[in-house]
Scaffold this motif. Structure first.
Motif, PDB file in Angstrom:
ATOM      1  N   LEU A 100       0.824  -1.263   0.093  1.00 16.73           N
ATOM      2  CA  LEU A 100       0.011   0.025   0.012  1.00 16.73           C
ATOM      3  C   LEU A 100       0.851   1.307   0.026  1.00 16.73           C
ATOM      4  O   LEU A 100       0.587   2.260  -0.561  1.00 16.73           O
TER       5      LEU A 100
ATOM      6  N   ILE B 142       2.237   2.232  -3.447  1.00 18.40           N
ATOM      7  CA  ILE B 142       1.036   2.471  -4.424  1.00 18.40           C
ATOM      8  C   ILE B 142       0.973   4.139  -4.716  1.00 18.40           C
ATOM      9  O   ILE B 142       0.611   4.781  -3.718  1.00 18.40           O
TER      10      ILE B 142
ATOM     11  N   ALA C 162      -1.596   6.449  -5.127  1.00 13.99           N
ATOM     12  CA  ALA C 162      -2.968   6.561  -5.145  1.00 13.99           C
ATOM     13  C   ALA C 162      -3.555   7.327  -5.995  1.00 13.99           C
ATOM     14  O   ALA C 162      -4.578   7.167  -6.553  1.00 13.99           O
TER      15      ALA C 162
ATOM     16  N   TYR D  74      -3.831   6.253  -9.549  1.00 15.62           N
ATOM     17  CA  TYR D  74      -4.926   5.157  -9.681  1.00 15.62           C
ATOM     18  C   TYR D  74      -6.210   6.106  -9.827  1.00 15.62           C
ATOM     19  O   TYR D  74      -7.283   5.690 -10.507  1.00 15.62           O
ATOM     20  N   LYS D  75      -6.366   7.200  -8.822  1.00 17.03           N
ATOM     21  CA  LYS D  75      -7.650   8.032  -8.883  1.00 17.03           C
ATOM     22  C   LYS D  75      -7.958   8.768  -9.968  1.00 17.03           C
ATOM     23  O   LYS D  75      -8.969   8.563 -10.606  1.00 17.03           O
TER      24      LYS D  75
END
Lengths: 246, 185
Positions: free
Chosen positions: A69, A72, A74, A77-78
């Motif tokens: 996590l 990643i 984020a 990906y968002k």
């Protein structure tokens, strides 16, 4: 007859064998305590040790998940999730299908003559839906008829599956000449949609791995232009008088 | 009267050999077993307490990790949903046919004097197309082209049907063939 127990006659016997008797009693008590206390203690220790091993395995899984996590991005990906939603939406989303066809029409210089969908799939949610074998995604059968040159039809078919818009696979095609360089192509294929799952799994569910092909698809999708919601809306139509007495 | 003596000392009864042995061995066994039991029992208590301590440490570590994961629920959600969608796209794209190369290969038959009237294919590579050749020389070029593709194993099971020679000297025919999987990727 004297019925009282005459213990005095056993005293010499006890005195004679007192060492043997006392030692035997001690050994007996040790054996009993071993079974009552020592062995259960070891069993308990073994159980706790086995549970410890399970906890260690669980901890390793959770640590691995925490590390994954942390690595990643984020935001990346968002940013791309909305684009992936264009390619494989959560609902049937016929609007995105029409938008994809319109865009490809302009991009590949074909003219869209006809599109067909299975009405039973459109009408109600309880209508029979077909899944993609081995997955939770659903299939939306589509039929498309286009007019163009062979090379533009070729580009159109290529663009249906290049992740630049709603992803559509072609199962069969039929192309007929209309004279000169004009051909009519009838394509039978499938669009897909994938509803959001109800739950994501428990806290110790490992994160899924992304293979190289999936990364390639993501990179391709990341390059597409995200469609804003305004582009989907229909132009407003002129309406008549709102007040009949004006 | 002669003196009479009475011996009041009781004679000592000698122990049997087995009893003698037992009187030596059993106390030794009792002491050793009692000492051993005490040592082992204390060691087991220590072992149990040590295990309980480790267990509690692990439990608190796991609680911390679970809280950490819980705080990153959004990241996990977006990543999981993204990979599941990508997985489906990868599955579907791997199994589906891409007719671009096949259409390109058939389009190459638009040689001099050859025109393709229609073509059709399914996702298993069963292709049917009808062509018109303006002359026997064009027919010859068409046949050479098909044989070349057959040699390269791009086309197989090539059959020509319904060959009609028009008054003008042109030919129309229908060809069926099986395209190699490489043309469907």
């Amino acid at each position: 007859m004297n019925k009282d127990f005459d213990y005095k006659k056993y005293i010499p016997l006890l005195k004679k064998y007192e060492i043997i008797i006392a030692s035997s009693i001690v050994i007996f008590v040790v054996v009993v305590m071993t079974f009552l206390l020592l062995i259960p203690n070891f069993d308990r220790a073994q159980n706790i040790y086995a549970q410890q091993q399970d906890l260690k395995r669980n901890r390793d899984v959770l640590q691995k998940k925490v590390n994954s996590l942390a690595s990643i991005d984020a935001q990346y990906y968002k940013n791309n999730f909305a684009k992936i939603d264009q390619v494989l939406p959560t609902e049937k989303d016929y609007v995105s299908l029409f938008y994809t066809f319109d865009t490809l029409e302009q991009k590949t210089n074909v003219s869209l003559l006809k599109t067909d969908f299975q009405l039973g799939v459109i009408s109600t949610n309880s209508a029979q839906l077909t899944r993609v074998p081995g997955s939770s995604a659903y299939v939306l059968p589509v039929g498309i008829q286009v007019l163009g040159s062979l090379s533009s039809i070729q580009n159109f078919i290529k663009a249906l599956g290049d992740f630049s818009g709603r992803y559509i696979t072609v199962d069969s095609f039929q192309i007929e000449t209309k004279g000169g360089d004009a051909f009519i192509a009838t394509l039978v294929g499938k669009a897909y949609f994938y509803p959001l799952p109800a739950t994501l799994g428990s806290v110790d569910t490992p994160l899924p791995n992304m293979n190289s092909d999936e990364e390639k698809i993501l990179n391709t999708i990341a390059k597409i232009q995200q469609t804003s919601s305004e582009e989907y809306s229909l132009p407003s139509s002129a309406v008549g008088k709102k007040n009949l007495f004006q | 009267m002669p003196k009479r003596s009475v011996n009041l000392i009781l004679p000592i009864e000698k122990d049997k050999p087995l009893v003698k042995k037992l009187k030596i061995i059993l106390p030794v066994i009792a002491v050793i077993s009692l000492l051993s039991f005490t040592i082992v029992f204390l060691a087991s208590i220590f072992y149990v307490n040590s295990n309980i301590f480790q267990f509690n440490l692990l439990k608190s570590e796991i609680d911390q990790l679970e809280n950490n994961i819980g705080s990153q629920k959004n990241t996990e959600g977006i990543y999981t949903l993204t990979t599941s969608r990508l997985n489906i796209l990868d599955q579907v794209s791997g199994k589906s046919a891409n007719f671009t190369s096949l259409i390109g290969a058939i389009n190459q038959m638009n040689l001099s004097g050859i025109s393709i009237n229609s073509m059709a294919s399914d996702n298993k590579g069963n292709v049917t197309f009808s062509v018109a050749a303006s002359s026997s020389a064009s027919m010859d070029s068409l046949v050479s082209y098909l044989l070349d593709k057959d040699k390269k194993k791009l086309f197989s099971k090539i059959e020509a049907n319904g060959i009609v020679r028009e008054k003008t000297g042109s030919y129309t025919l229908t060809i069926t063939l099986l395209a190699n999987n490489s043309l469907l990727k």
